[in-house]
Write an enzyme that holds these catalytic residues in place. Structure first.
Site, PDB file in Angstrom:
ATOM      1  N   HIS A  52       0.814  -1.216   0.000  1.00 16.08           N
ATOM      2  CA  HIS A  52       0.000   0.000   0.000  1.00 16.08           C
ATOM      3  C   HIS A  52       0.851   1.272   0.000  1.00 16.08           C
ATOM      4  O   HIS A  52       0.363   2.356  -0.342  1.00 16.08           O
ATOM      5  CB  HIS A  52      -0.908  -0.007   1.237  1.00 16.08           C
ATOM      6  CG  HIS A  52      -2.137   0.825   1.116  1.00 16.08           C
ATOM      7  ND1 HIS A  52      -2.208   1.965   0.331  1.00 16.08           N
ATOM      8  CD2 HIS A  52      -3.368   0.699   1.680  1.00 16.08           C
ATOM      9  CE1 HIS A  52      -3.427   2.487   0.430  1.00 16.08           C
ATOM     10  NE2 HIS A  52      -4.137   1.744   1.238  1.00 16.08           N
ATOM     11  N   LEU A  95     -30.382  10.685  -4.104  1.00 14.80           N
ATOM     12  CA  LEU A  95     -29.441  10.479  -3.006  1.00 14.80           C
ATOM     13  C   LEU A  95     -28.100  10.020  -3.568  1.00 14.80           C
ATOM     14  O   LEU A  95     -28.046   9.349  -4.606  1.00 14.80           O
ATOM     15  CB  LEU A  95     -29.976   9.421  -2.035  1.00 14.80           C
ATOM     16  CG  LEU A  95     -31.311   9.734  -1.357  1.00 14.80           C
ATOM     17  CD1 LEU A  95     -31.795   8.527  -0.555  1.00 14.80           C
ATOM     18  CD2 LEU A  95     -31.189  10.964  -0.451  1.00 14.80           C
ATOM     19  N   HIS A  96     -27.006  10.366  -2.879  1.00 13.30           N
ATOM     20  CA  HIS A  96     -25.683   9.947  -3.330  1.00 13.30           C
ATOM     21  C   HIS A  96     -25.449   8.499  -2.906  1.00 13.30           C
ATOM     22  O   HIS A  96     -25.544   8.179  -1.713  1.00 13.30           O
ATOM     23  CB  HIS A  96     -24.604  10.855  -2.729  1.00 13.30           C
ATOM     24  CG  HIS A  96     -23.278  10.721  -3.412  1.00 13.30           C
ATOM     25  ND1 HIS A  96     -22.535   9.555  -3.402  1.00 13.30           N
ATOM     26  CD2 HIS A  96     -22.553  11.608  -4.144  1.00 13.30           C
ATOM     27  CE1 HIS A  96     -21.430   9.736  -4.087  1.00 13.30           C
ATOM     28  NE2 HIS A  96     -21.414  10.965  -4.551  1.00 13.30           N
TER      29      HIS A  96
END
Length: 576
Positions: free
Chosen positions: A319, A404-405
């Site tokens: 990562h 809506l998101h």
């Protein structure tokens, strides 16, 4: 995040890097106000008043001085956070990174043209490798269009880290080595490393200036498999990369000390395009991508492509050099290419003469074997639990129909689920992307707001005591607050990275640690990497992945949103 590829691009992949704006420093007053707002759901009134007094003293005293020093740092750097973030979030960590930091997941091909099938592992691996090599070539030749959010250009620097990149352990701090170059910058390594049964092999993926075709890659992979079949497993030196970082650094130094040739092998692995792991397992691929056999993956490599015996695939990636969206866009590219060709190679079957893969054999002794055995023991004693759920009743289309998101919808549903399960809200981290700034990576967005808390409480009231309209109003307030905080975080106006900067200045200058960072509510609300819920939207593509939770009593929650479905991977660590 779709991959727009142009044969004759009008915009080169990395052409806007030097024109991106610098990462801004938020105002001290704004950050402290947002911090106080964020800790409120976790405090009694008395606790909150104590913390408010701590924050007030900080803002009027040492905080002012630290903020001025941070502004001074920002004047001489286009990204004042970059080096700090790499060190504090990744390179200075001493616990094993392969299970605790790396991300991974299943390749999406198993959902369509490549379901689990016996006898096709090497054939499919050769095709998957070929598409991955094409993606490398797109980056080398800068034919991958720069990403944009609307008309805003996004930073592409992390894409330089996907290939030819590796983390190297240090006794107190690791380093990242990157060998990637575009064609205009010069030569770039073009070899791949294949791992099988604890052994290492390497071959060049380019012959006479052309990438090897799937039939040619199949020949090389077949040779590796034949060398390993019926033979004892190798020494499994790769397991050392799963060790505690200082132990791995010391083991690596010893490995180099007993034979200089070992250093050469390490450099071949580090500089390789990527690592291909040929695994005999027939896995629950969602789990195996994160765990699996530590002797056939190089935990420090930026990209391990995992090939399983049943013809399914996964990935495991360090990562530190980049965030998951780089791998997501690459995997989505491969997925789209496979869909377009029905997972088949339709080109020439001719195999050019070329050298066979070379085996890379480490010189080991009893101490190295003991180090490997210890690494494997600690690896298998850590139980990273992974569960994958698919919700198919509805998805993005139905949510957006309600104006809506979709991401906010998932986040609030998660808060409600945790509230129902534990009787309280969980401190929560959601990734906010800051790539609109030079070398921007991420900011913390904290979904556990007062508005979310109020909505969860309203939802759990007896039906007779609350109307549907009251629930709807509470929901919309929580939605609006979440969307506002996310937009601010993406625009460089979050507060967590700002507080980290102030903390690190105090630490570097040897100052007494300010009370703000030792106040109980700081860690209780998630500060210092103590979030109970670590969450991220993987995207709106076919790709899914996960990483371990931040804390042992916590959860990792990573999800993709489809038009008609919602799919998530949950992680939880249990240590024996």
């Amino acid at each position: 995040m779709t991959n727009q590829v142009s044969e004759f691009p009008t915009e080169r992949t990395f052409q806007y890097q030097h024109s991106l704006p610098p990462l801004p420093v938020p105002s001290l007053e704004g950050s402290l106000a947002k911090y106080l707002d964020a800790v409120r759901p976790f405090a009694t009134e008395e606790e909150y008043q104590v913390t408010a007094a701590v924050v007030k003293r900080f803002g009027e005293g040492i905080g002012k001085d630290l903020h001025q020093k941070l502004l001074q740092r920002a004047r001489t750097r286009r990204n004042w956070l970059e080096e700090w973030w790499l060190d504090a979030a990744y390179l200075e960590l001493r616990y094993p990174s392969q299970l605790n930091v790396n991300f991974g997941g299943p390749a999406p091909y198993l959902e369509h043209c490549w379901p689990p099938t016996e006898g096709v592992q090497l054939q499919r691996t050769s095709i998957s490798m070929w598409h991955t090599l094409q993606y490398w070539d797109l980056l080398r030749t800068e034919r991958l269009d720069p990403h944009k959010a609307g008309n805003v250009v996004l930073d592409m620097d992390q894409f330089r880290m996907l290939f030819c990149t590796c983390k190297v352990p240090g006794v107190t701090k690791d380093t990242i080595i990157n060998y990637f170059k575009t064609e205009s910058e010069g030569p770039c390594p073009s070899h791949v490393v294949v791992m099988c049964k604890g052994r290492f092999f390497s071959f060049d993926a380019v012959c006479d200036g052309h990438i090897l075709t799937p039939p040619e890659l199949l020949r090389q992979l077949t040779h590796v498999k034949q060398c390993c079949e019926g033979e004892p497993a190798g020494d499994g030196v790769a397991a050392l990369t799963s060790e505690e970082r200082t132990r791995w650094a010391e083991a690596r130094e010893y490995l180099i000390g007993i034979d200089p040739a070992n250093k050469t092998i390490l450099e071949i692995i580090q500089s390789s395009l990527f690592v291909v792991s040929l695994d005999d397992a027939k896995p629950y691929v969602t789990r195996e991508a994160l765990t699996g056999d530590p002797t056939i993956r190089w935990g420090d490599k930026s990209y391990n492509s995992l090939s399983f015996a049943d013809g399914t695939f996964g990935s495991n990636c360090d990562h530190a050099p980049y965030d998951a969206m780089v791998l997501v866009t690459h995997c989505y590219y491969v997925d789209q290419q496979l869909k377009a060709t029905d997972g088949k190679w339709k080109g020439t079957e001719t195999v050019r003469p070329m050298p066979l893969p070379e085996e890379l054999v480490f010189t080991v002794d009893d101490r190295v074997r003991s180090d490997v055995a210890h690494a494997k023991q600690q690896y298998f004693e850590t139980d990273l639990q992974v569960v994958c759920y698919a919700f198919t009743s509805f998805g993005k289309a139905a949510i957006k129909q309600k104006k809506l998101h979709p991401d906010t919808f998932i986040q609030l549903a998660l808060q409600l689920a945790y509230y129902r399960q534990h009787g309280r809200l969980g401190s929560c981290y959601e990734t906010a992307m800051t790539r609109r700034f030079y070398h921007g990576r991420t900011e913390t967005m904290r979904p556990c707001t007062l508005e979310a808390q109020n909505w969860c409480h309203t939802m759990l009231l007896p039906a007779a005591s609350v109307s549907a309209e009251a629930k709807r109003k509470a929901l919309l307030l929580a939605f609006n607050k979440h969307n506002k905080l996310m937009a601010e975080a993406q625009n460089g106006k979050g507060f967590d990275r700002h507080l980290l900067g102030l903390y690190l200045i105090a630490k570097e200058e040897g100052l007494p640690m300010p009370d703000l960072f030792t106040d109980p509510l700081y860690s209780k609300s998630g500060g210092g990497g103590n979030f109970t819920l670590s969450t991220s939207l993987v995207g709106y593509t076919t790709v899914l992945g996960a990483v371990a939770p931040m804390v042992h009593h916590g959860y990792g929650f990573f999800y993709r949103i489809g038009d008609d479905s919602l799919t998530s991977k949950h992680t939880h660590i249990h240590t024996h």
